[in-house]
Scaffold this motif. Structure first.
Motif, PDB file in Angstrom:
ATOM      1  N   LEU A 272      90.407 -43.360  46.822  1.00  0.00           N
ATOM      2  CA  LEU A 272      90.328 -42.263  45.854  1.00  0.00           C
ATOM      3  C   LEU A 272      89.959 -40.957  46.539  1.00  0.00           C
ATOM      4  O   LEU A 272      90.230 -39.876  46.028  1.00  0.00           O
TER       5      LEU A 272
ATOM      6  N   LEU B 245      84.711 -45.010  33.863  1.00  0.00           N
ATOM      7  CA  LEU B 245      86.015 -44.789  34.483  1.00  0.00           C
ATOM      8  C   LEU B 245      86.880 -43.878  33.615  1.00  0.00           C
ATOM      9  O   LEU B 245      86.768 -43.897  32.382  1.00  0.00           O
ATOM     10  N   PRO B 246      87.755 -43.082  34.244  1.00  0.00           N
ATOM     11  CA  PRO B 246      88.602 -42.181  33.447  1.00  0.00           C
ATOM     12  C   PRO B 246      89.780 -42.922  32.817  1.00  0.00           C
ATOM     13  O   PRO B 246      90.920 -42.751  33.225  1.00  0.00           O
ATOM     14  N   VAL B 247      89.487 -43.742  31.821  1.00  0.00           N
ATOM     15  CA  VAL B 247      90.564 -44.550  31.224  1.00  0.00           C
ATOM     16  C   VAL B 247      91.515 -43.718  30.375  1.00  0.00           C
ATOM     17  O   VAL B 247      92.607 -44.141  30.052  1.00  0.00           O
TER      18      VAL B 247
ATOM     19  N   GLY C  43      91.574 -42.443  23.673  1.00  0.00           N
ATOM     20  CA  GLY C  43      92.365 -43.083  22.617  1.00  0.00           C
ATOM     21  C   GLY C  43      92.916 -44.460  22.927  1.00  0.00           C
ATOM     22  O   GLY C  43      93.644 -45.024  22.104  1.00  0.00           O
ATOM     23  N   TYR C  44      92.631 -45.001  24.094  1.00  0.00           N
ATOM     24  CA  TYR C  44      93.158 -46.333  24.394  1.00  0.00           C
ATOM     25  C   TYR C  44      92.217 -47.409  23.881  1.00  0.00           C
ATOM     26  O   TYR C  44      91.013 -47.368  24.130  1.00  0.00           O
TER      27      TYR C  44
ATOM     28  N   ILE D 215      93.639 -51.591  27.394  1.00  0.00           N
ATOM     29  CA  ILE D 215      93.099 -51.499  28.761  1.00  0.00           C
ATOM     30  C   ILE D 215      93.222 -52.855  29.469  1.00  0.00           C
ATOM     31  O   ILE D 215      93.584 -52.921  30.650  1.00  0.00           O
TER      32      ILE D 215
ATOM     33  N   PHE E 192      96.650 -53.150  30.697  1.00  0.00           N
ATOM     34  CA  PHE E 192      96.872 -52.361  31.925  1.00  0.00           C
ATOM     35  C   PHE E 192      96.355 -53.120  33.151  1.00  0.00           C
ATOM     36  O   PHE E 192      96.997 -53.149  34.200  1.00  0.00           O
ATOM     37  N   TYR E 193      95.173 -53.714  32.984  1.00  0.00           N
ATOM     38  CA  TYR E 193      94.579 -54.472  34.092  1.00  0.00           C
ATOM     39  C   TYR E 193      95.482 -55.646  34.477  1.00  0.00           C
ATOM     40  O   TYR E 193      95.649 -55.963  35.647  1.00  0.00           O
TER      41      TYR E 193
ATOM     42  N   HIS F 230      84.060 -52.227  31.544  1.00  0.00           N
ATOM     43  CA  HIS F 230      84.531 -52.077  32.917  1.00  0.00           C
ATOM     44  C   HIS F 230      84.048 -53.220  33.812  1.00  0.00           C
ATOM     45  O   HIS F 230      84.793 -53.686  34.679  1.00  0.00           O
TER      46      HIS F 230
END
Lengths: 300, 473
Positions: free
Chosen positions: A54, A85-87, A90-91, A96, A99-100, A139
């Motif tokens: 990062l 974390l910058p997820v 609105g998710y 999430i 996505f993972y 997280h």
């Protein structure tokens, strides 16, 4: 076979005039839970972010399991997670998780959902609507379920209440036993996580202070309590890490374990000898020898 | 062994990019869904408004689909481009495995795929609109549908829309690059310099001081030139951005003011260099149309070669014959029969009175036998503009009927409702050219009928010449 999980060599990182990492060189052992400890601004997060790609380092090299770090990163064999974390706004949590699942081939969706249930997180809720403790739990659960070879936790328990934290520690330890892997865990609450750790990495002002087995850390320092003149007559400058002189009772922090010869000598002189906890070790090894007390604050 | 490792790494990188692509696709699906709905809504609104107007009847009218979809297009590209400031750090996917490079490339690939997807969706809507108007034609038979579909327009529209979007996307990314690379202060300095140049451009001073820079741009008119320019800007911007990502060690964080600064800069660029943001309208199906004045000039220069015309044979208005000629030679309207007092649908042609012999000299195909002692010929000539490869004014002239009443000409028209499918932009609107303006044309549709020749027999012609002499004396 590569011996180390992470090999860091001469890692340097500067933000304008602030030196965040100052030539760190360390080899982290495989399949250990390693505590990354340091004061605020010591460079813990920077180190983790550079490991995960990062952030870029100014100089130095990182290898993971004998491979180029980027190969590990893109291969989804490591994960970096933190409390916030910058997820994106609105998710939902179920999104999430999806996505993972795409991002990590070995992601155990079932385990993740079970963990979230354990932490009483409703799956339908949006992540941005959760409290800080709940976000941390989400997280943490997702990261645990990835079962990556290298897991980097950056203050993962922030905001969690004590009951949830204890639960998280239990999960971490148990899952590590089920699926051994390298876990680098940064936290300011060393007292609580001490029991989880097998090794500890202490950094201060961007420099490595030590990387030791926890048993060694516990035997790194000992404390002697007694009258000022008794302690002053006993201690030698090179062994003393810290000394606090008070009118009634003074104390000094010395190198070595409570079972060392030096500790035995202290006992013989009638001084009280006690062990120094890893948390205190990290405090004493990163503070100036003659720390200015807080008493000045209330002086007129 | 090393080659195998390298290949494996490449495979991993590509796999990683694909995964990130998939995640971003799922992260943004609400936006895509909203765009699909918005554009569909725009088209529905367009159709409903047209349909309501068509049912009212009236004179010749042109209906154009696509006014509202341009808004949707601008919103879509605007939103997409404003998000490019995030393409360097991509914070929304930073928590998933990936390097700065793979995050950047996955983002760029995704955005281009989305743009292509949007263009494909617009193409689907183009088909849908053509189908819907066929249905409308069944309900209102006077609606002409032959101008609704053109492969050429569809192809040109798709290409132009895609490359316009890519150009804007690349430009915004390039601007953000400058900002991240130079720092905000240096960037503002660059903006001030560009703004100065833009002001030069706007005031026309550039022609004096910087002719080598600005001399050419008003000539950028053809679709191919604009396309080439779009591709060039896009390629330069993207290559620059990609190199920066690949070579630079610098971190690109999100600058909070970035979207505002970007919009401002884009406006400055757009205004200053004369490229309208609505360049989506750069689609030319026919660039020959020149309107009223052009039509007249064409007639003077090339006769009827470049015109569409139709001859109407009418009986002379016996008592008011000279008065009628006087009225029309000094300029008068041909009124629409059902028109009210505002003469909205009136034709205002340039009128000449000539003899059959004169007309024969101008156009050898003219049938002089139509002109008799009792009847004269009215030749209405219109622009040779074509749409979808079909002459537009020829159709209008064919459907026209003329009659004379009390010294005034009136027309009526069959199949008076013309529908055009412009969801990729106005077909007659060319970049950098002001002479063609569809909006103006839309409100004065009959302006295309630019010439009226009143062809009379020799005797009446002589009478008319004498009448004019008397009037002058």
């Amino acid at each position: 076979m590569e011996e180390f999980a992470v090999s860091i060599e001469g890692l340097k990182k500067t933000y304008r005039s602030h030196v965040a990492l100052d030539g760190i060189t360390v080899n982290l052992n495989k399949n250990q839970i390693i505590g990354l400890i340091g004061a605020n601004g010591s460079g813990k997060t920077t180190l983790m972010k550079i490991c995960t790609g990062l952030e870029g380092a100014d100089s130095g090299r990182i290898r993971m399991f004998g491979e180029d770090a980027r190969t590990m990163i893109i291969g989804g064999e490591m994960i970096y997670t933190m409390h916030d974390l910058p997820v994106g706004r609105g998710y939902g949590i179920s999104e999430i998780i999806r996505f993972y699942k795409i991002a990590y081939t070995d992601f155990d969706e079932n385990f993740c959902k079970k963990l979230l249930e354990l932490f009483e997180i409703p799956l339908k809720k949006s992540c941005s609507a959760l409290s800080q403790g709940m976000k941390s739990a989400v997280h943490f659960s997702c990261a645990m379920a990835t079962r990556c070879r290298l897991t980097l936790f950056d203050e993962p328990f922030i905001g969690m209440d004590i009951a949830k934290r204890k639960l998280a520690y239990e999960v971490l330890l148990r899952d590590y036993m089920e699926h051994p892997r390298t876990i680098l865990l940064s936290s300011h609450n060393l007292l609580e996580i001490e029991g989880l750790l097998s090794e500890m990495l202490l950094i201060h002002k961007g420099k490595l202070v030590f990387y030791q087995d926890m048993d060694d850390v516990r035997e790194m320092l000992f404390r002697v309590d007694g009258k000022e003149e008794e302690i002053s007559g006993f201690v030698e400058k090179e062994d003393t890490i810290y000394m606090e002189k008070k009118e009634i009772e003074s104390f000094a922090i010395l190198r070595g374990s409570v079972e060392s010869d030096l500790a035995a000598q202290a006992l013989k002189r009638g001084l009280t000898v006690s062990a120094v906890t890893p948390e205190d070790v990290s405090v004493y090894l990163t503070m100036t020898k003659e720390r200015k007390g807080t008493e000045d604050l209330w002086e007129c | 062994m090393l080659i195998g490792k390298e290949e494996n790494r490449k495979k991993l990188v590509w796999e990683n990019i694909k995964r990130l692509l998939k995640i971003q696709l799922m992260q943004n699906y609400r936006f895509y869904f909203a765009v699909v709905l918005l554009q569909f809504g725009c088209i529905v609104c367009d159709i409903v408004l047209d349909f309501t107007g068509m049912r009212k009847g009236g004179g010749l009218r042109f209906y154009e689909i696509g006014h509202m979809s341009v808004i949707g297009t601008l919103l879509f590209f605007g939103f997409l481009c404003l998000q490019t400031y995030n393409s360097f750090c991509n914070d929304k996917i930073s928590m998933y495995p990936g390097t700065r490079q793979s995050r950047y490339f996955s983002r760029v690939i995704l955005d281009h795929l989305v743009m292509a997807g949007y263009v494909a969706y617009m193409a689907v809507l183009y088909f849908v609109v053509a189908g819907v108007y066929q249905v409308i034609h069944q309900i209102i038979p006077t609606v002409r549908t032959e101008y609704l579909f053109s492969w050429k327009y569809l192809f040109a529209g798709c290409i132009q829309l895609l490359f316009w979007g890519m150009m804007v996307y690349g430009s915004v990314m390039l601007i953000y690059n400058f900002m991240a690379w130079l720092g905000v202060r240096s960037y503002i300095l660059v903006c001030i310099i560009l703004f100065g140049i833009a002001v030069f451009g706007m005031t026309g001073v550039q022609r004096i001081y910087l002719p080598f820079v600005f001399h050419q741009y008003p000539k950028i008119a053809s679709g191919m030139q604009v396309l080439a320019l779009e591709i060039l800007i896009w390629a330069v911007a993207l290559i620059f951005s990609s190199l920066l990502i690949l070579l630079s060690r610098k971190q690109f964080g999100i600058l909070r003011m970035a979207p505002t600064i970007l919009v401002g800069t884009m406006l400055i660029f757009s205004i200053g260099l004369g490229w309208k943001i609505t360049n989506v309208q750069v689609v030319a199906d026919n660039d020959e149309y020149g309107g009223w004045y052009e039509g007249r000039r064409d007639l003077e220069d090339r006769g009827y070669q470049n015109m569409q015309y139709r001859d109407f044979v009418l009986a002379y208005p016996e008592n008011t014959r000279m008065k009628f000629f006087e009225n029309y030679s000094s300029g008068n309207f041909i009124l629409f029969e059902g028109d009210n007092e505002n003469y909205r649908y009136a034709i205002t042609p340039f009128v000449t009175v000539c003899s059959a012999d004169e007309m024969k000299q101008r156009d050898s195909s003219f049938d002089e036998t139509q002109v008799t002692k009792d009847a004269f010929v009215l030749r209405l000539a219109g622009s040779k503009v074509e749409y979808n490869g079909r002459p537009l004014y020829q159709k209008i002239l064919d459907g026209l009927s003329l009659k004379e009443k009390q010294g005034m000409l009136y027309y009526d028209i069959a199949d008076s409702l013309y529908s055009f499918n412009h969801i990729f932009g106005n077909a007659y609107y060319l970049a950098g050219m002001s002479k063609v303006n569809m909006t103006e044309w839309m409100y004065n549709v009959m302006d295309g009928i630019a010439n009226l020749d009143i062809v009379v027999d020799e005797e009446t012609m002589q009478e008319w010449i004498n009448f004019q002499k008397e009037q002058n004396d």
